[in-house]
Design a protein around this motif. Structure first.
Motif, PDB file in Angstrom:
ATOM      1  N   PHE A 165       0.838  -1.209   0.000  1.00  0.00           N
ATOM      2  CA  PHE A 165       0.000   0.000   0.000  1.00  0.00           C
ATOM      3  C   PHE A 165       0.868   1.252   0.000  1.00  0.00           C
ATOM      4  CE2 PHE A 165      -2.486   3.209   2.438  1.00  0.00           C
ATOM      5  CZ  PHE A 165      -3.510   3.395   1.522  1.00  0.00           C
ATOM      6  N   ALA A 166       1.895   1.282   0.829  1.00  0.00           N
ATOM      7  CA  ALA A 166       2.785   2.442   0.873  1.00  0.00           C
ATOM      8  C   ALA A 166       3.488   2.635  -0.473  1.00  0.00           C
ATOM      9  CB  ALA A 166       3.808   2.270   1.993  1.00  0.00           C
ATOM     10  N   SER A 167       3.933   1.546  -1.083  1.00  0.00           N
ATOM     11  CA  SER A 167       4.625   1.638  -2.374  1.00  0.00           C
ATOM     12  C   SER A 167       3.698   2.165  -3.459  1.00  0.00           C
ATOM     13  CB  SER A 167       5.178   0.271  -2.770  1.00  0.00           C
ATOM     14  OG  SER A 167       6.133  -0.187  -1.834  1.00  0.00           O
ATOM     15  N   LEU A 168       2.445   1.677  -3.484  1.00  0.00           N
ATOM     16  CA  LEU A 168       1.491   2.120  -4.505  1.00  0.00           C
ATOM     17  C   LEU A 168       1.126   3.594  -4.322  1.00  0.00           C
ATOM     18  CD1 LEU A 168      -0.860  -0.986  -4.726  1.00  0.00           C
ATOM     19  CD2 LEU A 168       0.786  -0.202  -6.427  1.00  0.00           C
ATOM     20  N   MET A 169       0.998   4.032  -3.092  1.00  0.00           N
ATOM     21  CA  MET A 169       0.661   5.433  -2.857  1.00  0.00           C
ATOM     22  C   MET A 169       1.793   6.353  -3.305  1.00  0.00           C
ATOM     23  SD  MET A 169      -2.402   5.568  -1.562  1.00  0.00           S
ATOM     24  CE  MET A 169      -2.576   7.093  -0.654  1.00  0.00           C
ATOM     25  N   VAL A 170       3.013   5.974  -2.977  1.00  0.00           N
ATOM     26  CA  VAL A 170       4.161   6.771  -3.428  1.00  0.00           C
ATOM     27  C   VAL A 170       4.257   6.755  -4.954  1.00  0.00           C
ATOM     28  CG1 VAL A 170       6.678   6.965  -3.365  1.00  0.00           C
ATOM     29  CG2 VAL A 170       5.417   6.398  -1.282  1.00  0.00           C
ATOM     30  N   LEU A 171       3.994   5.596  -5.560  1.00  0.00           N
ATOM     31  CA  LEU A 171       4.000   5.489  -7.022  1.00  0.00           C
ATOM     32  C   LEU A 171       2.974   6.426  -7.638  1.00  0.00           C
ATOM     33  CD1 LEU A 171       4.506   4.192  -9.809  1.00  0.00           C
ATOM     34  CD2 LEU A 171       2.956   2.351  -9.110  1.00  0.00           C
ATOM     35  N   ALA A 172       1.770   6.464  -7.075  1.00  0.00           N
ATOM     36  CA  ALA A 172       0.717   7.318  -7.616  1.00  0.00           C
ATOM     37  C   ALA A 172       1.111   8.788  -7.560  1.00  0.00           C
ATOM     38  CB  ALA A 172      -0.579   7.089  -6.848  1.00  0.00           C
ATOM     39  N   VAL A 173       1.677   9.202  -6.452  1.00  0.00           N
ATOM     40  CA  VAL A 173       2.067  10.610  -6.297  1.00  0.00           C
ATOM     41  C   VAL A 173       3.192  10.971  -7.268  1.00  0.00           C
ATOM     42  CG1 VAL A 173       3.072  12.298  -4.715  1.00  0.00           C
ATOM     43  CG2 VAL A 173       1.316  10.712  -3.893  1.00  0.00           C
ATOM     44  N   ILE A 174       4.217  10.133  -7.348  1.00  0.00           N
ATOM     45  CA  ILE A 174       5.358  10.444  -8.202  1.00  0.00           C
ATOM     46  C   ILE A 174       4.954  10.464  -9.676  1.00  0.00           C
ATOM     47  CG2 ILE A 174       7.609   9.628  -8.999  1.00  0.00           C
ATOM     48  CD1 ILE A 174       8.119   8.529  -6.226  1.00  0.00           C
ATOM     49  N   SER A 175       4.190   9.445 -10.116  1.00  0.00           N
ATOM     50  CA  SER A 175       3.809   9.381 -11.527  1.00  0.00           C
ATOM     51  C   SER A 175       2.924  10.551 -11.921  1.00  0.00           C
ATOM     52  CB  SER A 175       3.086   8.066 -11.816  1.00  0.00           C
ATOM     53  OG  SER A 175       1.898   7.967 -11.057  1.00  0.00           O
ATOM     54  N   THR A 176       2.064  10.998 -11.002  1.00  0.00           N
ATOM     55  CA  THR A 176       1.195  12.133 -11.303  1.00  0.00           C
ATOM     56  C   THR A 176       1.991  13.434 -11.377  1.00  0.00           C
ATOM     57  OG1 THR A 176      -0.660  11.048 -10.197  1.00  0.00           O
ATOM     58  CG2 THR A 176      -0.844  13.411 -10.556  1.00  0.00           C
ATOM     59  N   VAL A 177       2.918  13.622 -10.448  1.00  0.00           N
ATOM     60  CA  VAL A 177       3.729  14.840 -10.438  1.00  0.00           C
ATOM     61  C   VAL A 177       4.612  14.925 -11.683  1.00  0.00           C
ATOM     62  CG1 VAL A 177       5.595  16.022  -9.230  1.00  0.00           C
ATOM     63  CG2 VAL A 177       3.698  15.061  -7.930  1.00  0.00           C
ATOM     64  N   LEU A 178       5.099  13.796 -12.156  1.00  0.00           N
ATOM     65  CA  LEU A 178       5.999  13.791 -13.315  1.00  0.00           C
ATOM     66  C   LEU A 178       5.275  14.011 -14.636  1.00  0.00           C
ATOM     67  CD1 LEU A 178       8.436  10.836 -12.510  1.00  0.00           C
ATOM     68  CD2 LEU A 178       8.903  13.291 -12.370  1.00  0.00           C
ATOM     69  N   THR A 179       3.976  13.805 -14.669  1.00  0.00           N
ATOM     70  CA  THR A 179       3.256  13.865 -15.937  1.00  0.00           C
ATOM     71  C   THR A 179       3.346  15.237 -16.590  1.00  0.00           C
ATOM     72  OG1 THR A 179       1.708  12.154 -15.215  1.00  0.00           O
ATOM     73  CG2 THR A 179       1.014  13.555 -17.048  1.00  0.00           C
ATOM     74  N   GLY A 180       3.103  16.282 -15.835  1.00  0.00           N
ATOM     75  CA  GLY A 180       3.132  17.638 -16.395  1.00  0.00           C
ATOM     76  C   GLY A 180       4.471  17.994 -17.031  1.00  0.00           C
ATOM     77  N   PRO A 181       5.573  17.899 -16.272  1.00  0.00           N
ATOM     78  CA  PRO A 181       6.875  18.228 -16.874  1.00  0.00           C
ATOM     79  C   PRO A 181       7.240  17.338 -18.051  1.00  0.00           C
ATOM     80  CG  PRO A 181       7.019  18.206 -14.482  1.00  0.00           C
ATOM     81  CD  PRO A 181       5.663  17.663 -14.832  1.00  0.00           C
ATOM     82  N   MET A 182       6.922  16.050 -17.966  1.00  0.00           N
ATOM     83  CA  MET A 182       7.247  15.156 -19.078  1.00  0.00           C
ATOM     84  C   MET A 182       6.430  15.492 -20.323  1.00  0.00           C
ATOM     85  SD  MET A 182       7.669  11.444 -17.230  1.00  0.00           S
ATOM     86  CE  MET A 182       7.824  10.674 -18.844  1.00  0.00           C
ATOM     87  N   PHE A 183       5.168  15.847 -20.126  1.00  0.00           N
ATOM     88  CA  PHE A 183       4.329  16.197 -21.275  1.00  0.00           C
ATOM     89  C   PHE A 183       4.848  17.456 -21.948  1.00  0.00           C
ATOM     90  CE2 PHE A 183       0.680  18.396 -23.168  1.00  0.00           C
ATOM     91  CZ  PHE A 183       0.237  17.409 -24.049  1.00  0.00           C
ATOM     92  N   LYS A 184       5.245  18.457 -21.171  1.00  0.00           N
ATOM     93  CA  LYS A 184       5.803  19.674 -21.758  1.00  0.00           C
ATOM     94  C   LYS A 184       7.092  19.379 -22.504  1.00  0.00           C
ATOM     95  CE  LYS A 184       3.837  22.869 -18.342  1.00  0.00           C
ATOM     96  NZ  LYS A 184       4.132  23.868 -17.283  1.00  0.00           N
ATOM     97  N   LEU A 185       7.832  18.371 -22.062  1.00  0.00           N
ATOM     98  CA  LEU A 185       9.099  18.042 -22.686  1.00  0.00           C
ATOM     99  C   LEU A 185       8.924  17.390 -24.049  1.00  0.00           C
ATOM    100  CD1 LEU A 185      12.210  17.933 -22.365  1.00  0.00           C
ATOM    101  CD2 LEU A 185      11.891  15.676 -21.322  1.00  0.00           C
TER     102      LEU A 185
END
Length: 219
Positions: free
Chosen positions: A190-210
């Motif tokens: 559960f802890a791993s999935l929650m951290v995964l969700a936060v990191i993947s969501t935060v990275l989406t914006g910068p990666m999309f702009k790139l």
């Protein structure tokens, strides 16, 4: 999600049923029948009827799924799916979505985050989350790049679609919360999935702009 919960409980889910479980199934069937009837014979009711029906449907679906041993969100999803489409189209979906995103979603995410066991949030879980992030990003982008969802997409457009596909914060947190509440995943997972969700969501914006296609300007 419902099928996974039922499969996890096995044959034990069928034992010890009382009248409440039978009533819950009858209620779900009744909601589906009522929605189908309204779609055919009561397509344009007064707005007040729609606003009254929405919370009744959601509350009834949530209660029914809870009585069946499933998470409340499962019943709420089901109730929303069987509401008459003509009724739903008359609702200010964008305004309701904005209100939910700003005021309700943070409370749900905060409550889900508070359920993380601090002892499970260790370096191994963080490393597992980062590994899952890397695997998720590479596989989603590579799959869309090799097999574009539509013909005629440029490389940048295909990469942009792949980047957006790996943004799964909301539904991943919902699924992880449901499985955790039912005891189907460990505190570490559960802890791993929650951290995964936060990191993947935060990275989406910068990666999309790139990788997003550059807008062409007229000379």
């Amino acid at each position: 999600l419902a099928m996974l919960q039922v499969a996890e409980r096995g044959t034990a889910a069928l034992h010890g049923w009382t009248g409440l479980e039978v009533l819950a199934i009858a209620l779900l069937v009744g909601l589906a029948v009522a929605g189908n009837w309204a779609s055919r014979h009561f397509r344009n009711p007064p707005s007040a009827v729609i606003w009254i029906a929405v919370p009744i449907y959601l509350a009834a679906g949530s209660w029914a799924s809870m009585q069946l041993g499933l998470h409340e969100l499962i019943g709420a999803y089901f109730a929303g799916a069987i509401m008459p489409p003509s009724w739903v189209r008359r609702l200010p979906v964008e305004k309701v979505g904005t209100f939910s995103l700003i005021w309700l979603a943070p409370m749900f995410f905060g409550h889900s985050g508070l359920n993380i066991d601090g002892d499970a949030l260790t370096w191994p879980s963080v490393i597992a989350s980062l590994s899952l992030v890397a695997i998720s990003i590479v596989t989603k982008i590579l799959a869309v790049y090799i097999y574009p969802p539509a013909s005629g997409l440029s490389r940048r457009q295909a990469l942009s679609v792949g980047v957006l596909l790996q943004c799964k914060g909301l539904m991943e947190i919902v699924a992880a919360t449901i499985f955790h509440a039912q005891g189907m995943i460990s505190e570490f997972a559960f802890a791993s999935l929650m951290v995964l969700a936060v990191i993947s969501t935060v990275l989406t914006g910068p990666m999309f702009k790139l990788v997003a296609p550059r807008s062409s300007t007229a000379p």
